[in-house]
Design an enzyme around this catalytic site. Sequence first.
Site, PDB file in Angstrom:
ATOM      1  N   ALA A 220       0.864  -1.177   0.000  1.00  0.00           N
ATOM      2  CA  ALA A 220       0.000   0.000   0.000  1.00  0.00           C
ATOM      3  C   ALA A 220       0.902   1.229   0.000  1.00  0.00           C
ATOM      4  O   ALA A 220       2.047   1.163   0.457  1.00  0.00           O
ATOM      5  CB  ALA A 220      -0.880  -0.018   1.235  1.00  0.00           C
TER       6      ALA A 220
ATOM      7  N   GLY B 254       0.562  -5.073   0.926  1.00  0.00           N
ATOM      8  CA  GLY B 254      -0.628  -5.152   0.089  1.00  0.00           C
ATOM      9  C   GLY B 254      -0.335  -5.752  -1.280  1.00  0.00           C
ATOM     10  O   GLY B 254      -1.232  -6.307  -1.924  1.00  0.00           O
TER      11      GLY B 254
ATOM     12  N   GLU C  16      -0.452  -9.420  -0.751  1.00  0.00           N
ATOM     13  CA  GLU C  16      -1.871  -9.782  -0.559  1.00  0.00           C
ATOM     14  C   GLU C  16      -2.619  -9.793  -1.902  1.00  0.00           C
ATOM     15  O   GLU C  16      -3.476 -10.642  -2.131  1.00  0.00           O
ATOM     16  CB  GLU C  16      -2.517  -8.801   0.428  1.00  0.00           C
ATOM     17  CG  GLU C  16      -1.967  -8.983   1.839  1.00  0.00           C
ATOM     18  CD  GLU C  16      -2.368  -7.858   2.777  1.00  0.00           C
ATOM     19  OE1 GLU C  16      -2.003  -6.692   2.481  1.00  0.00           O
ATOM     20  OE2 GLU C  16      -3.027  -8.121   3.782  1.00  0.00           O
TER      21      GLU C  16
ATOM     22  N   GLU D 200       4.438  -5.054   7.131  1.00  0.00           N
ATOM     23  CA  GLU D 200       3.603  -4.066   7.825  1.00  0.00           C
ATOM     24  C   GLU D 200       4.043  -3.859   9.266  1.00  0.00           C
ATOM     25  O   GLU D 200       3.928  -2.767   9.823  1.00  0.00           O
ATOM     26  CB  GLU D 200       2.127  -4.494   7.800  1.00  0.00           C
ATOM     27  CG  GLU D 200       1.456  -4.419   6.442  1.00  0.00           C
ATOM     28  CD  GLU D 200       1.601  -5.694   5.626  1.00  0.00           C
ATOM     29  OE1 GLU D 200       2.472  -6.536   5.950  1.00  0.00           O
ATOM     30  OE2 GLU D 200       0.857  -5.828   4.648  1.00  0.00           O
TER      31      GLU D 200
HETATM   32  N1  DAK Z   1       4.583   3.260  -0.667  1.00  0.00           N
HETATM   33  C1  DAK Z   1       4.959   4.442  -1.196  1.00  0.00           C
HETATM   34  N2  DAK Z   1       6.131   4.616  -1.840  1.00  0.00           N
HETATM   35  C2  DAK Z   1       6.955   3.570  -1.940  1.00  0.00           C
HETATM   36  C3  DAK Z   1       6.607   2.293  -1.406  1.00  0.00           C
HETATM   37  C4  DAK Z   1       5.345   2.153  -0.742  1.00  0.00           C
HETATM   38  N3  DAK Z   1       4.894   1.006  -0.236  1.00  0.00           N
HETATM   39  N4  DAK Z   1       7.635   1.452  -1.642  1.00  0.00           N
HETATM   40  C5  DAK Z   1       8.555   2.166  -2.305  1.00  0.00           C
HETATM   41  N5  DAK Z   1       8.154   3.426  -2.499  1.00  0.00           N
HETATM   42  C6  DAK Z   1       8.855   4.524  -3.162  1.00  0.00           C
HETATM   43  C7  DAK Z   1      10.052   4.998  -2.359  1.00  0.00           C
HETATM   44  O1  DAK Z   1       9.635   5.882  -1.368  1.00  0.00           O
HETATM   45  C8  DAK Z   1      10.884   5.648  -3.441  1.00  0.00           C
HETATM   46  O2  DAK Z   1      10.322   6.898  -3.744  1.00  0.00           O
HETATM   47  P1  DAK Z   1      11.260   8.234  -3.846  1.00  0.00           P
HETATM   48  O3  DAK Z   1      11.970   8.324  -2.553  1.00  0.00           O
HETATM   49  O4  DAK Z   1      12.181   7.928  -5.020  1.00  0.00           O
HETATM   50  O5  DAK Z   1      10.296   9.337  -4.108  1.00  0.00           O
HETATM   51  C9  DAK Z   1      10.648   4.744  -4.656  1.00  0.00           C
HETATM   52  O6  DAK Z   1       9.425   4.048  -4.376  1.00  0.00           O
HETATM   53  C10 DAK Z   1      11.747   3.723  -4.842  1.00  0.00           C
HETATM   54  O7  DAK Z   1      11.911   3.027  -3.617  1.00  0.00           O
HETATM   55  P2  DAK Z   1      13.328   2.841  -2.911  1.00  0.00           P
HETATM   56  O8  DAK Z   1      14.257   3.950  -3.276  1.00  0.00           O
HETATM   57  O9  DAK Z   1      13.080   2.590  -1.484  1.00  0.00           O
HETATM   58  O10 DAK Z   1      13.837   1.518  -3.639  1.00  0.00           O
HETATM   59  P3  DAK Z   1      14.854   0.432  -3.062  1.00  0.00           P
HETATM   60  O11 DAK Z   1      15.146  -0.484  -4.190  1.00  0.00           O
HETATM   61  O12 DAK Z   1      15.985   1.077  -2.348  1.00  0.00           O
HETATM   62  O13 DAK Z   1      14.025  -0.365  -1.953  1.00  0.00           O
HETATM   63  C11 DAK Z   1      12.094  -1.532  -1.122  1.00  0.00           C
HETATM   64  C12 DAK Z   1      12.942  -1.147  -2.344  1.00  0.00           C
HETATM   65  C13 DAK Z   1      10.857  -2.283  -1.649  1.00  0.00           C
HETATM   66  C14 DAK Z   1      12.882  -2.481  -0.208  1.00  0.00           C
HETATM   67  C15 DAK Z   1      11.701  -0.263  -0.316  1.00  0.00           C
HETATM   68  O14 DAK Z   1      11.173   0.671  -1.272  1.00  0.00           O
HETATM   69  C16 DAK Z   1      10.662  -0.525   0.725  1.00  0.00           C
HETATM   70  O15 DAK Z   1      10.980  -1.075   1.783  1.00  0.00           O
HETATM   71  N6  DAK Z   1       9.420  -0.132   0.455  1.00  0.00           N
HETATM   72  C17 DAK Z   1       8.330  -0.265   1.411  1.00  0.00           C
HETATM   73  C18 DAK Z   1       7.822  -1.681   1.442  1.00  0.00           C
HETATM   74  C19 DAK Z   1       6.750  -1.851   2.462  1.00  0.00           C
HETATM   75  O16 DAK Z   1       6.906  -1.628   3.642  1.00  0.00           O
HETATM   76  N7  DAK Z   1       5.593  -2.278   1.993  1.00  0.00           N
HETATM   77  C20 DAK Z   1       4.464  -2.539   2.823  1.00  0.00           C
HETATM   78  C21 DAK Z   1       3.648  -1.290   2.877  1.00  0.00           C
HETATM   79  S1  DAK Z   1       2.401  -1.385   4.132  1.00  0.00           S
HETATM   80  C22 DAK Z   1      -4.996  -1.348   5.101  1.00  0.00           C
HETATM   81  C23 DAK Z   1      -4.857  -2.410   4.287  1.00  0.00           C
HETATM   82  C24 DAK Z   1      -3.624  -2.757   3.807  1.00  0.00           C
HETATM   83  C25 DAK Z   1      -2.515  -2.045   4.156  1.00  0.00           C
HETATM   84  C26 DAK Z   1      -2.670  -0.971   4.982  1.00  0.00           C
HETATM   85  C27 DAK Z   1      -3.898  -0.612   5.446  1.00  0.00           C
HETATM   86  N8  DAK Z   1      -6.257  -1.020   5.593  1.00  0.00           N
HETATM   87  C28 DAK Z   1      -7.282  -2.023   5.578  1.00  0.00           C
HETATM   88  C29 DAK Z   1      -6.553   0.295   6.031  1.00  0.00           C
HETATM   89  C30 DAK Z   1      -1.242  -2.433   3.626  1.00  0.00           C
HETATM   90  C31 DAK Z   1      -0.111  -1.949   4.107  1.00  0.00           C
HETATM   91  C32 DAK Z   1       1.126  -2.110   3.384  1.00  0.00           C
HETATM   92  O17 DAK Z   1       1.235  -2.675   2.310  1.00  0.00           O
END
Ligand code: DAK
Length: 259
Positions: free
Chosen positions: A65, A110, A113, A133
């Site tokens: 997400a 997400g 998922e 998460e």
């Molecule tokens: N959201 C927004 N931007 C993201 C992102 C994300 N999930 N993942 C990556 N990006 C963005 C980065 O911020 C970066 O943007 P800029 O800084 O260039 O503007 C760009 O994509 C490239 O990412 P990185 O520079 O970080 O790239 P790397 O290769 O160094 O790293 C990475 C890749 C995948 C390891 C890293 O980007 C990372 O850790 N990303 C976050 C992964 C993560 O935590 N995903 C889970 C998100 S939480 C809900 C239902 C569902 C959910 C929530 C609520 N409700 C029912 C209300 C779900 C929650 C989630 O999925």
Amino acid sequence: MAYNTLLLEIANSIALLKVNRPQALNALNQEVLLELLAAFQELEKDVNVRAIILTGEGKAFVAGADIKEMLGLTPQEGRRFSKFGHTLMETIENIGKPVIAAVNGFALGGGMELALACDFIFASDDAKFGQPEINLGLIPGFGGTQRLARLIGKSHAKELIYTGQMIGAQEAKELGIINKVFPAEDLLAAAKKTASTIVSKGAWAVRLAKSAVEAGFDLDLKTACQIESDSFGLCFSHSDQKEGITAFIEKRKPAFTST
Ligand code: DAK
């Protein structure tokens, strides 16, 4: 229909649907969720589409997400976000056509998922899976605590969810999260090959098979087998069944006509 965050190509009865927000690793913001939902609804109705492949543009399938967007959500927007997410996953599970996730890179949160809601997952050898998460003080919110545990068992699901660790494609295959791993350059061709094998079968039987598995999965065996019997009976409501059996007897390929 034109989309801002998706690319859609249809050829040989197969829709290739790509999440196209590579600058944010295809993170699911509200626009992507809305467009995905609209695209699946469109593909459900399109009789020229018999199978769907879902993948991502660039180095990610979907990195979760959109974390940045989530920070600023009001409670009302958060609720809407959650509702769209769940509706999307259920739409994919209930669409009467096979959906193959071709995971080409990060499938996190997400994104994982989303892949889990598809019928099965093929992945590139450099794909990464995880439910991170917990690192954000959250838990999976689009069904991950439920679909992942049902797929790989409670203990493996809990380990992934509690630690937030990322795993590679090979480990994901060993855990039973994904069906097959391919070199990155072969992933889409492999997904298309499997999709075209399915397309060559009768669409009516494929639809009934999918709905029987989905409808029966969470039920007790007796009730689920009743659903199978009902679905089996429904096979006889289309001429495909006569054609399939006749073709076998006449030692020729069947020419199924259902769409
Ligand atoms: N959201 C927004 N931007 C993201 C992102 C994300 N999930 N993942 C990556 N990006 C963005 C980065 O911020 C970066 O943007 P800029 O800084 O260039 O503007 C760009 O994509 C490239 O990412 P990185 O520079 O970080 O790239 P790397 O290769 O160094 O790293 C990475 C890749 C995948 C390891 C890293 O980007 C990372 O850790 N990303 C976050 C992964 C993560 O935590 N995903 C889970 C998100 S939480 C809900 C239902 C569902 C959910 C929530 C609520 N409700 C029912 C209300 C779900 C929650 C989630 O999925």
